[in-house]
Design a protein around this motif. Structure first.
Motif, short mmCIF file in Angstrom:
data_model
loop_
_atom_site.label_atom_id
_atom_site.label_comp_id
_atom_site.label_asym_id
_atom_site.label_seq_id
_atom_site.Cartn_x
_atom_site.Cartn_y
_atom_site.Cartn_z
N PHE A 79 51.46 112.21 -12.85
CA PHE A 79 51.98 112.44 -14.19
C PHE A 79 51.42 113.76 -14.70
CE2 PHE A 79 52.11 107.86 -13.77
CZ PHE A 79 53.36 107.55 -14.28
N GLU A 80 52.27 114.59 -15.33
CA GLU A 80 51.82 115.82 -15.97
C GLU A 80 51.93 115.64 -17.47
OE1 GLU A 80 53.46 119.59 -15.00
OE2 GLU A 80 52.72 119.53 -12.95
N ARG A 81 50.85 115.92 -18.16
CA ARG A 81 50.82 115.78 -19.62
C ARG A 81 50.18 117.02 -20.23
NH1 ARG A 81 53.94 112.09 -18.71
NH2 ARG A 81 53.62 109.93 -19.23
N LYS A 82 50.48 117.28 -21.50
CA LYS A 82 49.83 118.37 -22.22
C LYS A 82 48.36 118.04 -22.39
CE LYS A 82 53.56 120.43 -24.74
NZ LYS A 82 53.55 121.64 -25.50
N VAL A 83 47.52 119.06 -22.26
CA VAL A 83 46.08 118.85 -22.28
C VAL A 83 45.43 119.68 -23.37
CG1 VAL A 83 43.97 119.01 -20.92
CG2 VAL A 83 46.12 118.50 -19.79
N GLY A 84 44.46 119.07 -24.05
CA GLY A 84 43.67 119.78 -25.05
C GLY A 84 42.30 120.08 -24.50
N GLU A 85 41.34 120.23 -25.39
CA GLU A 85 39.97 120.51 -24.97
C GLU A 85 39.38 119.32 -24.22
OE1 GLU A 85 37.36 121.89 -28.00
OE2 GLU A 85 38.86 123.24 -28.84
N HIS A 86 38.45 119.62 -23.32
CA HIS A 86 37.71 118.60 -22.57
C HIS A 86 38.64 117.69 -21.78
CE1 HIS A 86 34.34 120.02 -24.89
NE2 HIS A 86 34.94 119.68 -26.02
N ASP A 87 39.73 118.24 -21.28
CA ASP A 87 40.69 117.49 -20.47
C ASP A 87 41.22 116.24 -21.16
OD1 ASP A 87 40.47 119.35 -18.49
OD2 ASP A 87 38.97 118.24 -17.35
N HIS A 88 41.30 116.27 -22.48
CA HIS A 88 41.84 115.14 -23.24
C HIS A 88 43.34 115.35 -23.43
CE1 HIS A 88 41.36 111.63 -25.75
NE2 HIS A 88 42.15 112.19 -26.63
N SER A 138 47.90 94.30 -6.23
CA SER A 138 47.94 95.58 -5.52
C SER A 138 47.34 96.66 -6.42
CB SER A 138 49.39 95.93 -5.19
OG SER A 138 49.46 97.15 -4.53
N HIS A 139 46.97 97.79 -5.83
CA HIS A 139 46.43 98.90 -6.61
C HIS A 139 47.28 100.13 -6.33
CE1 HIS A 139 42.82 96.93 -8.09
NE2 HIS A 139 42.82 96.29 -6.94
N VAL A 140 47.80 100.73 -7.41
CA VAL A 140 48.62 101.93 -7.30
C VAL A 140 47.75 103.12 -7.71
CG1 VAL A 140 50.64 103.14 -8.19
CG2 VAL A 140 50.73 100.69 -7.83
N LYS A 141 47.79 104.17 -6.90
CA LYS A 141 47.02 105.38 -7.20
C LYS A 141 47.81 106.20 -8.21
CE LYS A 141 44.91 109.33 -4.90
NZ LYS A 141 44.79 110.04 -3.62
N VAL A 142 47.20 106.47 -9.36
CA VAL A 142 47.84 107.24 -10.42
C VAL A 142 47.00 108.49 -10.66
CG1 VAL A 142 48.52 107.28 -12.84
CG2 VAL A 142 48.83 105.20 -11.51
N THR A 143 47.62 109.65 -10.56
CA THR A 143 46.94 110.92 -10.81
C THR A 143 47.53 111.54 -12.06
OG1 THR A 143 46.67 111.23 -8.43
CG2 THR A 143 46.32 113.15 -9.83
N VAL A 144 46.67 111.86 -13.02
CA VAL A 144 47.10 112.50 -14.26
C VAL A 144 46.64 113.95 -14.21
CG1 VAL A 144 47.00 112.45 -16.76
CG2 VAL A 144 46.85 110.31 -15.48
N LYS A 145 47.60 114.87 -14.33
CA LYS A 145 47.31 116.30 -14.27
C LYS A 145 47.67 116.95 -15.58
CE LYS A 145 48.11 116.92 -9.33
NZ LYS A 145 48.87 117.66 -8.32
N GLY A 146 47.04 118.10 -15.84
CA GLY A 146 47.39 118.88 -17.02
C GLY A 146 48.65 119.67 -16.77
N ASP A 147 49.31 120.10 -17.84
CA ASP A 147 50.56 120.82 -17.69
C ASP A 147 50.36 122.30 -17.40
OD1 ASP A 147 49.56 121.47 -20.15
OD2 ASP A 147 51.48 121.36 -21.20
N GLN A 148 49.12 122.82 -17.58
CA GLN A 148 48.84 124.23 -17.31
C GLN A 148 48.42 124.39 -15.86
OE1 GLN A 148 45.64 125.15 -19.92
NE2 GLN A 148 46.94 125.29 -21.73
N PRO A 149 48.86 125.47 -15.21
CA PRO A 149 48.31 125.76 -13.88
C PRO A 149 46.81 126.02 -14.01
CG PRO A 149 50.29 127.07 -14.30
CD PRO A 149 49.94 126.38 -15.57
N GLU A 150 46.06 125.74 -12.97
CA GLU A 150 44.60 125.81 -13.04
C GLU A 150 44.11 127.23 -13.36
OE1 GLU A 150 42.34 124.00 -9.92
OE2 GLU A 150 43.73 122.35 -9.77
N THR A 151 44.80 128.26 -12.90
CA THR A 151 44.36 129.63 -13.18
C THR A 151 44.48 129.92 -14.68
OG1 THR A 151 46.57 130.44 -12.67
CG2 THR A 151 44.94 130.50 -10.90
N GLU A 152 45.53 129.47 -15.33
CA GLU A 152 45.68 129.67 -16.77
C GLU A 152 44.64 128.86 -17.53
OE1 GLU A 152 49.59 129.04 -18.29
OE2 GLU A 152 50.53 130.11 -16.62
#
Length: 158
Positions: A79-88, A138-152
């Motif tokens: 999942f990609e979501r908008k991210v604020g400070e401290h990866d919140h 069962s256990h599903v692996k869920v990865t939450v990522k920020g919407d900004q590329p890591e370099t930005e």
């Protein structure tokens, strides 16, 4: 009032059990919802048939749930979501979001079976339990990522 359960009812009993409940609970919830039938002499004779049927049905559901469990264990949702400070996150990833993502991948799972205590509100990797059957989780692996590329994100942090 005594009733015979036609379906599993949380905190009350399993299919085929004869349980004693308050009159109002039986008349207003269990009987109209077709979750139970009244425990009369005629209905008690049907209990044995219901229990045998329930055992067969439960065994079949368990086998299907175990097969589905092996498929879900190998699955990863991102999942990609908008991210604020401290990866919140602005917003969160809920059990409904996970259910929609599973449906997009071809798995029809009710969001109530996804045991997510609190919505996911930080970036990271999570293993979310999905209760497929009374005995199969069962256990599903869920990865939450920020919407900004890591370099930005690194440039913005500096």
């Amino acid at each position: 009032m005594e009733v015979i359960l036609k379906e599993d009812v949380i905190k009350l009993g399993h299919r085929g059990d004869v349980v004693k409940v308050a009159d109002g609970y039986g008349r207003n919830y269990l009987l109209p919802g077709k979750l139970a039938i009244e425990a009369t002499a005629a209905n008690k004779a049907v209990i044995d048939q219901m229990k045998a049927s329930a055992v067969r049905k439960s065994a079949k559901e368990k086998v299907e749930a175990e097969q589905l469990s092996t498929q879900l264990d190998a699955l990863e949702l991102v999942f990609e979501r908008k991210v604020g400070e401290h990866d919140h996150l602005f917003g969160s990833v809920t059990s409904g979001d996970i259910a929609h993502a599973l449906e997009a991948k071809g798995f029809t799972i009710d969001r109530r079976k996804i045991s997510l205590e609190d919505p996911l509100k930080t970036i990271g990797e999570y293993h979310v339990p999905v209760k497929l059957h009374r005995d199969v989780t069962s256990h599903v692996k869920v990865t939450v990522k920020g919407d900004q590329p890591e370099t930005e994100a690194v440039a913005a942090a500096e």
